[in-house]
Each structure stands twice: as structure tokens, then as C-alpha cells.
Design a protein around this motif. Structure first.
Motif, PDB file in Angstrom:
ATOM      1  N   UNK A  30     120.199 -55.720  81.954  1.00 31.61           N
ATOM      2  CA  UNK A  30     121.366 -55.491  82.878  1.00 31.61           C
ATOM      3  C   UNK A  30     121.888 -53.857  83.206  1.00 31.61           C
ATOM      4  N   UNK A  31     121.348 -53.073  82.353  1.00 31.93           N
ATOM      5  CA  UNK A  31     121.406 -51.386  82.499  1.00 31.93           C
ATOM      6  C   UNK A  31     120.249 -50.762  83.384  1.00 31.93           C
ATOM      7  N   UNK A  32     119.348 -51.704  83.792  1.00 31.80           N
ATOM      8  CA  UNK A  32     118.229 -51.245  84.644  1.00 31.80           C
ATOM      9  C   UNK A  32     118.595 -50.196  85.727  1.00 31.80           C
ATOM     10  N   UNK A  33     119.703 -50.739  86.505  1.00 28.61           N
ATOM     11  CA  UNK A  33     119.968 -49.905  87.785  1.00 28.61           C
ATOM     12  C   UNK A  33     120.561 -48.593  87.215  1.00 28.61           C
ATOM     13  N   UNK A  34     121.647 -48.528  86.227  1.00 30.37           N
ATOM     14  CA  UNK A  34     122.253 -47.300  85.802  1.00 30.37           C
ATOM     15  C   UNK A  34     121.251 -46.369  85.167  1.00 30.37           C
ATOM     16  N   UNK A  35     120.069 -47.091  84.437  1.00 31.35           N
ATOM     17  CA  UNK A  35     119.094 -46.056  83.715  1.00 31.35           C
ATOM     18  C   UNK A  35     118.103 -45.800  84.757  1.00 31.35           C
ATOM     19  N   UNK A  36     117.854 -46.333  85.737  1.00 29.47           N
ATOM     20  CA  UNK A  36     116.732 -46.005  86.858  1.00 29.47           C
ATOM     21  C   UNK A  36     117.465 -44.613  87.556  1.00 29.47           C
ATOM     22  N   UNK A  37     118.928 -44.769  87.621  1.00 26.41           N
ATOM     23  CA  UNK A  37     119.595 -43.892  88.479  1.00 26.41           C
ATOM     24  C   UNK A  37     119.224 -42.145  87.877  1.00 26.41           C
ATOM     25  N   UNK A  38     119.081 -42.080  86.520  1.00 27.21           N
ATOM     26  CA  UNK A  38     118.555 -41.050  86.024  1.00 27.21           C
ATOM     27  C   UNK A  38     117.241 -40.888  85.599  1.00 27.21           C
ATOM     28  N   UNK A  39     116.411 -41.806  85.192  1.00 30.62           N
ATOM     29  CA  UNK A  39     115.143 -41.792  84.700  1.00 30.62           C
ATOM     30  C   UNK A  39     114.292 -41.738  86.027  1.00 30.62           C
ATOM     31  N   UNK A  40     115.013 -41.916  87.351  1.00 19.50           N
ATOM     32  CA  UNK A  40     114.107 -41.396  88.361  1.00 19.50           C
ATOM     33  C   UNK A  40     114.185 -39.833  88.891  1.00 19.50           C
ATOM     34  N   UNK A  41     114.920 -39.224  88.207  1.00 26.07           N
ATOM     35  CA  UNK A  41     115.347 -37.833  88.612  1.00 26.07           C
ATOM     36  C   UNK A  41     114.686 -36.946  87.518  1.00 26.07           C
ATOM     37  N   UNK A  42     113.874 -36.041  88.253  1.00 28.45           N
ATOM     38  CA  UNK A  42     112.930 -35.103  87.500  1.00 28.45           C
ATOM     39  C   UNK A  42     113.952 -34.171  86.660  1.00 28.45           C
ATOM     40  N   UNK A  43     114.833 -33.752  87.055  1.00 28.25           N
ATOM     41  CA  UNK A  43     115.830 -32.869  86.285  1.00 28.25           C
ATOM     42  C   UNK A  43     116.101 -33.540  84.964  1.00 28.25           C
ATOM     43  N   UNK A  44     116.546 -34.683  85.066  1.00 27.25           N
ATOM     44  CA  UNK A  44     116.797 -35.434  83.635  1.00 27.25           C
ATOM     45  C   UNK A  44     115.877 -35.631  82.814  1.00 27.25           C
ATOM     46  N   UNK A  45     114.517 -36.005  83.356  1.00 27.02           N
ATOM     47  CA  UNK A  45     113.615 -36.591  82.316  1.00 27.02           C
ATOM     48  C   UNK A  45     112.612 -35.383  82.322  1.00 27.02           C
ATOM     49  N   UNK A  46     112.799 -34.309  82.496  1.00 24.81           N
ATOM     50  CA  UNK A  46     111.507 -33.348  82.394  1.00 24.81           C
ATOM     51  C   UNK A  46     111.071 -33.048  81.038  1.00 24.81           C
ATOM     52  N   UNK A  47     111.942 -33.148  80.091  1.00 27.50           N
ATOM     53  CA  UNK A  47     111.520 -32.845  78.805  1.00 27.50           C
ATOM     54  C   UNK A  47     111.444 -34.203  77.799  1.00 27.50           C
ATOM     55  N   UNK A  48     111.999 -35.316  78.459  1.00 28.77           N
ATOM     56  CA  UNK A  48     112.067 -36.453  77.654  1.00 28.77           C
ATOM     57  C   UNK A  48     110.908 -37.629  77.849  1.00 28.77           C
ATOM     58  N   UNK A  49     110.874 -37.957  78.928  1.00 26.88           N
ATOM     59  CA  UNK A  49     109.689 -38.983  79.413  1.00 26.88           C
ATOM     60  C   UNK A  49     109.214 -38.843  80.563  1.00 26.88           C
ATOM     61  N   UNK A  50     108.252 -39.596  81.073  1.00 24.61           N
ATOM     62  CA  UNK A  50     107.743 -39.415  82.473  1.00 24.61           C
ATOM     63  C   UNK A  50     108.482 -40.163  83.320  1.00 24.61           C
TER      64      UNK A  50
END
Length: 189
Positions: A30-50
Motif C-alpha cells: 500500500x506504500x507503492x504509490x508514495x514510494x514510487x513518487x521518490x523512487x522514480x526521481x533521479x535526484x532522490x535515488x542518485x546515490x541509493x538505488x537504481x
């Protein structure tokens, strides 16, 4: 006789934690939409995960990482709105009595002290309940903001590891930071 600590049981008993502004709780689909909001943002994930290319990527990540072995892994939920804004985890290495902390936060919530707030609660759990002797974290040398979070929770630079790993096609220098039980006790007494 050596005292054996059942850390899995302690994590199981502490799947739900609270801080002043956050609920730390298991991550679910149920957290998928909120997580996708930042997991699909290059600035947020640059150093963390693809970067996640689709909501399906996010759901797979939640199922494969957070739900398949949930102990020690927490979603960060704002108490005021119920919004899921990131994750934090404490990965224990039982035989060495240490743990690594890691985190990811939606960039819309950067700079508001949420990660240090959550991390301090995991340090408390790690040192008081799990009886760890040291907790550490690593960050890419090109990501000083993550290092600043670690500083705020009392972690000191322990070393610099050149060519520590390959990440997104380039060799990365990692900065290792840590805090011992004694250092943590000194900060909280």
C-alpha cells in the motif's frame, strides 16, 4: 556463559516505533504509490538505488526487499498526514555485534530533520535493546548531505575507501562513519 541475544525477536517486538513526528513501521504494497513518487526521481535515488521506471518496479522492490525479510526495515510515515516519505533500516551483523544503518527520503522532505529523527530512534534500539557495540553507515564522497545526517546523529568519520565499489558505471569513494556504544552513551547522558 555468554548471554545470547535473540535480535530477531527484539526486532519482531519493535516493528512499530514512534518519534515526535514519525511512525516507523513495516513497508507494505500500500506504500507503492508514495514510494514510487521518490523512487522514480533521479535526484532522490542518485546515490541509493537504481531509478524505478514503473510502479511495478516499486512493488517488486517492496516485495523482494522489505516484505520478504521485514525485520529491521521501516517505512517512515508522517504522524500528521499519514504520508509515507521514505525508509530506514538497521542491518545487524550478529557475529560481530555491529549494524549498518541506511536510509532514503523523498526529496520534498529533505532538510527537515526527519532522517536524523528516525535514525536516532534506531540508534537507541540498536544500543539499548539489541546491545550492539557499534553502528556504522557509508556514503558516497559526492553525497555530503548524507554525511551531514550521519554527523547529526553523532557518527564520526572512520575512514575513506577509494574505489570502494562500482555504482552506475563509475568507481565510487565511500566515506565510512560510525558511532560506538560508549560514544552514544556519552551523547545521551
Amino acid at each position: 556463559m555468554e548471554i545470547v541475544i535473540n535480535r530477531k525477536l527484539i526486532f519482531a517486538e519493535n516493528q512499530y516505533l514512534e518519534t515526535e513526528r514519525l511512525k516507523l513501521r513495516p513497508v507494505t504494497l500500500s506504500d507503492a504509490n508514495d514510494m514510487y513518487e521518490y523512487a522514480s526521481d533521479e535526484d532522490t535515488v542518485t546515490y541509493v538505488f537504481p531509478i524505478h521506471q514503473s510502479l511495478k518496479d516499486t512493488k517488486e522492490s517492496i516485495a523482494n526487499y522489505f516484505m520478504s525479510a521485514p525485520l529491521g526495515k521501516y517505512g517512515l510515515e508522517l504522524k500528521t498526514t499519514g504520508k509515507f516519505i521514505g525508509t530506514i533500516d538497521l542491518r545487524v551483523v550478529d557475529q560481530h555485534n555491529i549494524a549498518e544503518i541506511g536510509y532514503s527520503l523523498n526529496k520534498a522532505f529533505w532538510g527537515q530533520g526527519y532522517v536524523p529523527e528516525a535514525a536516532n530512534e534506531l540508534l537507541r534500539l540498536g544500543f539499548e535493546d539489541l546491545q550492539l557495540m557499534r553502528i556504522f553507515a557509508m556514503h558516497d564522497i559526492d553525497n555530503p548531505k548524507s554525511g551531514r545526517v550521519m554527523e547529526k546523529i553523532g557518527m564520526k568519520v572512520e575512514g575513506e575507501v577509494p574505489n570502494a565499489r562500482m555504482w552506475k558505471g563509475k568507481a565510487v569513494t565511500d566515506i565510512l562513519r560510525g558511532i560506538t556504544l560508549e560514544e552514544w552513551q556519552h551523547l545521551h547522558n
